[in-house]
Design a protein around this motif. Structure first.
Motif, mmCIF file in Angstrom:
data_model
loop_
_atom_site.group_PDB
_atom_site.id
_atom_site.type_symbol
_atom_site.label_atom_id
_atom_site.label_comp_id
_atom_site.label_asym_id
_atom_site.label_seq_id
_atom_site.Cartn_x
_atom_site.Cartn_y
_atom_site.Cartn_z
ATOM 1 N N PRO A 33 0.760 -5.610 -4.852
ATOM 2 C CA PRO A 33 1.435 -6.757 -4.255
ATOM 3 C C PRO A 33 2.896 -6.384 -3.929
ATOM 4 O O PRO A 33 3.494 -5.572 -4.641
ATOM 5 N N PRO A 34 3.458 -6.951 -2.879
ATOM 6 C CA PRO A 34 4.832 -6.611 -2.491
ATOM 7 C C PRO A 34 5.847 -6.782 -3.625
ATOM 8 O O PRO A 34 6.771 -5.978 -3.746
ATOM 9 N N ALA A 35 5.673 -7.797 -4.456
ATOM 10 C CA ALA A 35 6.623 -8.020 -5.554
ATOM 11 C C ALA A 35 6.609 -6.854 -6.540
ATOM 12 O O ALA A 35 7.659 -6.439 -7.053
ATOM 13 N N MET A 36 5.435 -6.302 -6.806
ATOM 14 C CA MET A 36 5.346 -5.154 -7.718
ATOM 15 C C MET A 36 5.888 -3.888 -7.054
ATOM 16 O O MET A 36 6.519 -3.070 -7.707
ATOM 17 N N LEU A 37 5.659 -3.758 -5.765
ATOM 18 C CA LEU A 37 6.160 -2.599 -5.042
ATOM 19 C C LEU A 37 7.690 -2.588 -5.044
ATOM 20 O O LEU A 37 8.312 -1.533 -5.152
ATOM 21 N N ASP A 38 8.294 -3.773 -4.963
ATOM 22 C CA ASP A 38 9.752 -3.871 -4.978
ATOM 23 C C ASP A 38 10.348 -3.385 -6.291
ATOM 24 O O ASP A 38 11.503 -2.961 -6.334
ATOM 25 N N LYS A 39 9.586 -3.440 -7.360
ATOM 26 C CA LYS A 39 10.080 -3.008 -8.671
ATOM 27 C C LYS A 39 10.066 -1.493 -8.833
ATOM 28 O O LYS A 39 10.689 -0.973 -9.746
ATOM 29 N N ARG A 47 8.490 3.661 1.212
ATOM 30 C CA ARG A 47 8.212 2.224 1.340
ATOM 31 C C ARG A 47 7.770 1.892 2.774
ATOM 32 O O ARG A 47 6.831 1.122 2.987
ATOM 33 N N ASP A 48 8.428 2.497 3.759
ATOM 34 C CA ASP A 48 8.052 2.275 5.162
ATOM 35 C C ASP A 48 6.631 2.754 5.438
ATOM 36 O O ASP A 48 5.865 2.094 6.139
ATOM 37 N N GLU A 49 6.272 3.911 4.884
ATOM 38 C CA GLU A 49 4.925 4.445 5.088
ATOM 39 C C GLU A 49 3.871 3.563 4.415
ATOM 40 O O GLU A 49 2.779 3.366 4.945
ATOM 41 N N ILE A 50 4.191 3.017 3.262
ATOM 42 C CA ILE A 50 3.267 2.105 2.577
ATOM 43 C C ILE A 50 3.067 0.854 3.420
ATOM 44 O O ILE A 50 1.935 0.392 3.610
ATOM 45 N N ASN A 51 4.155 0.323 3.944
ATOM 46 C CA ASN A 51 4.046 -0.862 4.792
ATOM 47 C C ASN A 51 3.259 -0.568 6.067
ATOM 48 O O ASN A 51 2.471 -1.397 6.526
ATOM 49 N N HIS A 52 3.440 0.616 6.618
ATOM 50 C CA HIS A 52 2.687 1.017 7.811
ATOM 51 C C HIS A 52 1.188 1.103 7.481
ATOM 52 O O HIS A 52 0.350 0.625 8.242
ATOM 53 N N ALA A 53 0.876 1.692 6.343
ATOM 54 C CA ALA A 53 -0.530 1.837 5.938
ATOM 55 C C ALA A 53 -1.176 0.479 5.728
ATOM 56 O O ALA A 53 -2.368 0.304 5.993
ATOM 57 N N ARG A 54 -0.419 -0.489 5.272
ATOM 58 C CA ARG A 54 -0.971 -1.839 5.067
ATOM 59 C C ARG A 54 -1.402 -2.478 6.386
ATOM 60 O O ARG A 54 -2.298 -3.313 6.405
ATOM 61 N N MET A 55 -0.753 -2.083 7.468
ATOM 62 C CA MET A 55 -1.068 -2.674 8.766
ATOM 63 C C MET A 55 -2.264 -2.006 9.449
ATOM 64 O O MET A 55 -2.839 -2.565 10.366
ATOM 65 N N LEU A 56 -2.625 -0.810 9.003
ATOM 66 C CA LEU A 56 -3.730 -0.097 9.623
ATOM 67 C C LEU A 56 -5.075 -0.705 9.231
ATOM 68 O O LEU A 56 -5.246 -1.194 8.127
ATOM 69 N N LYS A 57 -6.003 -0.630 10.131
ATOM 70 C CA LYS A 57 -7.356 -1.065 9.804
ATOM 71 C C LYS A 57 -7.988 -0.037 8.879
ATOM 72 O O LYS A 57 -7.554 1.108 8.814
ATOM 73 N N ARG A 58 -9.004 -0.419 8.177
ATOM 74 C CA ARG A 58 -9.649 0.435 7.174
ATOM 75 C C ARG A 58 -10.041 1.809 7.730
ATOM 76 O O ARG A 58 -9.761 2.824 7.123
ATOM 77 N N GLU A 59 -10.669 1.859 8.881
ATOM 78 C CA GLU A 59 -11.116 3.134 9.439
ATOM 79 C C GLU A 59 -9.931 4.011 9.829
ATOM 80 O O GLU A 59 -9.945 5.212 9.590
ATOM 81 N N ALA A 60 -8.910 3.428 10.406
ATOM 82 C CA ALA A 60 -7.736 4.195 10.770
ATOM 83 C C ALA A 60 -7.062 4.734 9.521
ATOM 84 O O ALA A 60 -6.563 5.871 9.513
ATOM 85 N N LEU A 61 -7.015 3.964 8.471
ATOM 86 C CA LEU A 61 -6.431 4.405 7.217
ATOM 87 C C LEU A 61 -7.202 5.571 6.629
ATOM 88 O O LEU A 61 -6.631 6.529 6.129
ATOM 89 N N ARG A 62 -8.509 5.525 6.715
ATOM 90 C CA ARG A 62 -9.340 6.595 6.183
ATOM 91 C C ARG A 62 -9.045 7.918 6.890
ATOM 92 O O ARG A 62 -9.041 8.981 6.286
ATOM 93 N N ARG A 63 -8.765 7.851 8.193
ATOM 94 C CA ARG A 63 -8.492 9.066 8.974
ATOM 95 C C ARG A 63 -7.104 9.621 8.710
ATOM 96 O O ARG A 63 -6.822 10.747 9.068
ATOM 97 N N GLN A 64 -6.213 8.842 8.149
ATOM 98 C CA GLN A 64 -4.845 9.317 7.892
ATOM 99 C C GLN A 64 -4.852 10.324 6.854
ATOM 100 O O GLN A 64 -4.786 10.861 6.078
#
Length: 64
Positions: A33-39, A47-64
């Motif tokens: 959760p974002p609140a835990m990530l902030d800690k 942090r930017d890469e984590i936020n980017h990964a959250r926006m990717l669809k499941r299949e796109a994330l798997r290919r990363q």
């Protein structure tokens, strides 16, 4: 190069295990959760890469 500074050679299996552990860690970070990530004390770029990964669809994330 002296023998004291040489890195031990890793087996192919060990490298694969380490890569899988990094993938698992990344997956856990994306699912936090974002609140835990902030800690967490992580760099802005991570942090930017984590936020980017959250926006990717499941299949796109798997290919990363």
């Amino acid at each position: 190069m002296s023998e004291d500074k040489e890195q031990p050679v890793k087996s192919k299996s060990q490298v694969k295990r380490e890569l899988q552990a990094l993938r698992d860690l990344g997956r856990e970070l994306v699912e936090l959760p974002p609140a835990m990530l902030d800690k967490l004390d992580i760099s802005a770029s991570v942090r930017d890469e984590i936020n980017h990964a959250r926006m990717l669809k499941r299949e796109a994330l798997r290919r990363q």
